[in-house]
Write an enzyme that holds these catalytic residues in place. Structure first.
Site, PDB file in Angstrom:
ATOM      1  N   ASP A  13       1.396  11.297  57.617  1.00 40.41           N
ATOM      2  CA  ASP A  13       1.102  11.493  56.039  1.00 40.41           C
ATOM      3  C   ASP A  13       2.472  11.325  55.287  1.00 40.41           C
ATOM      4  O   ASP A  13       2.431  12.061  54.310  1.00 40.41           O
ATOM      5  CB  ASP A  13       0.320  12.532  55.430  1.00 40.41           C
ATOM      6  CG  ASP A  13      -1.076  12.741  56.130  1.00 40.41           C
ATOM      7  OD1 ASP A  13      -1.741  11.395  56.297  1.00 40.41           O
ATOM      8  OD2 ASP A  13      -1.616  13.871  56.594  1.00 40.41           O
ATOM      9  N   LYS A  16       3.377   6.407  54.858  1.00 33.50           N
ATOM     10  CA  LYS A  16       3.715   4.803  55.659  1.00 33.50           C
ATOM     11  C   LYS A  16       2.761   3.678  55.053  1.00 33.50           C
ATOM     12  O   LYS A  16       3.361   2.606  54.944  1.00 33.50           O
ATOM     13  CB  LYS A  16       3.203   5.117  57.084  1.00 33.50           C
ATOM     14  CG  LYS A  16       3.923   6.273  58.012  1.00 33.50           C
ATOM     15  CD  LYS A  16       3.212   6.408  59.312  1.00 33.50           C
ATOM     16  CE  LYS A  16       1.951   7.011  59.398  1.00 33.50           C
ATOM     17  NZ  LYS A  16       1.709   8.251  59.129  1.00 33.50           N
ATOM     18  N   GLY A  40      -5.021   7.913  57.462  1.00 33.88           N
ATOM     19  CA  GLY A  40      -5.481   7.629  56.352  1.00 33.88           C
ATOM     20  C   GLY A  40      -4.218   7.346  55.622  1.00 33.88           C
ATOM     21  O   GLY A  40      -3.424   7.932  55.309  1.00 33.88           O
ATOM     22  N   HIS A  41      -4.058   5.818  55.304  1.00 32.52           N
ATOM     23  CA  HIS A  41      -2.844   5.267  54.742  1.00 32.52           C
ATOM     24  C   HIS A  41      -3.299   4.832  53.208  1.00 32.52           C
ATOM     25  O   HIS A  41      -3.887   4.172  53.203  1.00 32.52           O
ATOM     26  CB  HIS A  41      -2.305   4.330  55.581  1.00 32.52           C
ATOM     27  CG  HIS A  41      -1.768   4.360  57.051  1.00 32.52           C
ATOM     28  ND1 HIS A  41      -1.705   3.563  58.025  1.00 32.52           N
ATOM     29  CD2 HIS A  41      -1.641   5.714  57.453  1.00 32.52           C
ATOM     30  CE1 HIS A  41      -1.321   4.282  59.062  1.00 32.52           C
ATOM     31  NE2 HIS A  41      -1.403   5.618  58.926  1.00 32.52           N
ATOM     32  N   GLN A 223      -0.026   8.161  62.331  1.00 31.37           N
ATOM     33  CA  GLN A 223       0.319   9.880  62.696  1.00 31.37           C
ATOM     34  C   GLN A 223       1.784   9.793  62.673  1.00 31.37           C
ATOM     35  O   GLN A 223       2.453   8.942  61.665  1.00 31.37           O
ATOM     36  CB  GLN A 223      -0.087  10.079  64.066  1.00 31.37           C
ATOM     37  CG  GLN A 223      -1.709  10.192  64.084  1.00 31.37           C
ATOM     38  CD  GLN A 223      -2.640   9.005  64.292  1.00 31.37           C
ATOM     39  OE1 GLN A 223      -2.245   8.135  65.203  1.00 31.37           O
ATOM     40  NE2 GLN A 223      -3.361   8.912  63.497  1.00 31.37           N
TER      41      GLN A 223
END
Ligand code: GDP
Ligand code: IMO
Ligand code: MG
Length: 424
Positions: A13, A16, A40-41, A223
């Site tokens: 988080d 990225k 989750g991007h 990650q």
């Protein structure tokens, strides 16, 4: 830019998605190589917030080929839902390619993820419960179902029947859970297979050909280094390899083909899920960072644990990834704090630890050693160049570079693609 790898340098988080989206404008191909929809991007572009879990963050540009590589684990329902959502915004999905060898997440993986976490009680890992670990377990056990199996009906039927039998024994006899239903899974997943078949190919060939043709290829990490199965804070890790080496295996390319490796970090530290976190702030400063930084999980909505920047961790990330630069996001979130702290080492029994320990039990009884820096109050969210930053903010960035022996190349001052400053 040529061939660049972007990796999370902390516990995930780090922003990225934002950096990948920015660099993807000049990329011909963006490649995900590990993890699945535990990621989750977030990409904020033209006033729209996109939350991508599996589809590479380059998808918003018209000409970028987006690859979901062999090292990922794919939940077909999730990827299809994400495709449908993007299609609503007019995104052309013909540029999406999924590797034939990527493993498929099935309902029993999700069920076992949930049941095994519940069985661990207070000793749980705090997984995203998306079935990631159990899917990688099947891969290592060599009973996994891959995308090439899913789209081959007879192979899928046979493998699924076998696995459902094994998994229902585990679900029912070991955990006392509810068995999964073969027919239901078979029907649902053959329908998914029908829709996904045209996207499935050998992406290793595509990536290699693109690199050989001199195209700009971007590897999108999921990650972060400390969540790496091998070198992270085991057992509080994910089940894949978020470090740069993971791209070689997970995209099927050799290490000599990757030129640059940029670590994405926040100007402070966060973590979701359980496990050690030496600089965690369990006070009003931690609450302030969480609220101002909107630190709530993109995938699970869980509040993220927040703390000061930890240079020990970043030095670890520089080492295990071979970082050639850092993108430091969320500098704006620190605005208004009178004094900022950076952890430069850990103290234990009078001795100072400079390197992050390989065994997390060594962290017990460790106290972070902090250096203090003057804060700033000026709003930096509309800065257009690092020259617009207050002197105290520049001092903070220079201190980071010195402490981790790696250049800061980009600085984030807000979530939008335009709120990114080039440092050099
Ligand atoms: P990822 O998993 O590494 O892609 O990061 P996430 O998307 O899960 O979380 C990062 C969050 O920070 C997202 O909500 C981004 O929109 C936001 N973000 C990224 N860069 C910045 C920044 O420089 N400033 C602020 N305020 N928010 C940012
Ligand atoms: P992005 O790509 C932050 C964490 C989970 C848990 C551990 C294991 O958005 O940075 P898993 O479901 O993978 O078995 O959970 O890893 N985790 C993440 N934390 N960002 C992520 O992805 C994460 N993906 C997994 O919270 O602690
Ligand atoms: Mg995320």
């Amino acid at each position: 830019m040529a061939v660049t790898a972007l990796v999370g340098a902390q516990w995930g988080d780090e922003g990225k998605g934002k950096i990948i989206d920015i660099l993807a404008e000049k990329s011909d191909m963006v490649v995900r190589a590990q993890g699945g929809n535990n990621a989750g991007h977030t990409v904020v572009a033209d006033g729209v917030t996109y939350k991508l879990h599996l589809i590479p963050s380059g998808i918003l540009y018209k000409n970028t080929v987006c690859v979901i590589g062999n090292g990922t684990v794919v939940d077909p329902a999730v990827v299809l839902a994400e495709m449908d959502e993007l299609a609503k915004y007019g995104v052309d999905l013909s540029r999406l390619k999924i590797d034939a060898r990527a493993h498929v997440i099935l309902p029993y993986h999700i069920s076992i993820d949930e049941l095994s976490e519940a069985a661990r009680g207070s000793g749980d890992i705090g997984t995203t419960k998306k079935g990631i670990g159990p899917c990688y377990m099947d891969k290592a056990e060599r009973i996994g179902i891959r995308m090439c199996d899913l789209i081959n009906l007879s192979v899928f039927r046979e493998k699924l029947a076998n696995n459902v039998k094994i998994k229902n024994d585990i679900i029912v006899k070991l955990y006392g859970g509810k068995p999964v239903d073969f027919d239901r899974i078979y029907n649902d997943y053959t329908a998914y297979a029908e829709r996904l078949a045209k996207y499935v190919c050998d992406t290793s060939v595509l990536v290699y050909d693109a690199i050989k043709a001199g195209k700009n290829v971007l590897f999108e990490g999921a990650q972060g280094a400390l969540l790496d199965l091998d070198v992270g804070t085991y057992p509080y890790v994910t089940s894949s390899h978020p470090v740069s080496g993971g791209f070689c295996i997970g995209a099927g390319v050799g290490p000599t083909l990757i030129k640059d490796c940029i670590g994405i970090a926040k100007a402070y530290t966060t973590r979701v899920g359980k496990g050690p976190f030496p600089t965690e702030l369990d006070d009003e400063i931690g609450d302030r960072i969480r609220n101002l930084g909107a630190e709530f999980g993109t995938t699970t909505g869980r509040p993220r644990r927040c703390g000061w920047l930890d240079a020990v961790i970043l030095r670890f990330a520089v080492r295990v990834n071979g970082l050639t630069g850092i993108a430091l996001n969320k500098l704006d979130t620190l605005t208004g704090l009178k004094t900022l702290k950076i952890c430069v080492g850990y103290k234990k029994n009078g001795a100072e630890l400079r390197d992050f320990p390989s065994d997390i039990s060594e962290l017990e009884g460790c106290e972070p050693v902090y250096e203090e820096f003057e804060g700033w109050t000026e709003d930096i969210t509309s800065a257009k160049s690092v020259k617009d930053l207050p002197k105290a903010a520049m001092n903070y960035l220079k201190a980071v570079e010195k402490l981790i022996d790696c250049p800061v190349k980009m600085v984030g001052v807000g979530p939008d693609r335009t709120q990114n400053l080039e440092m050099r």
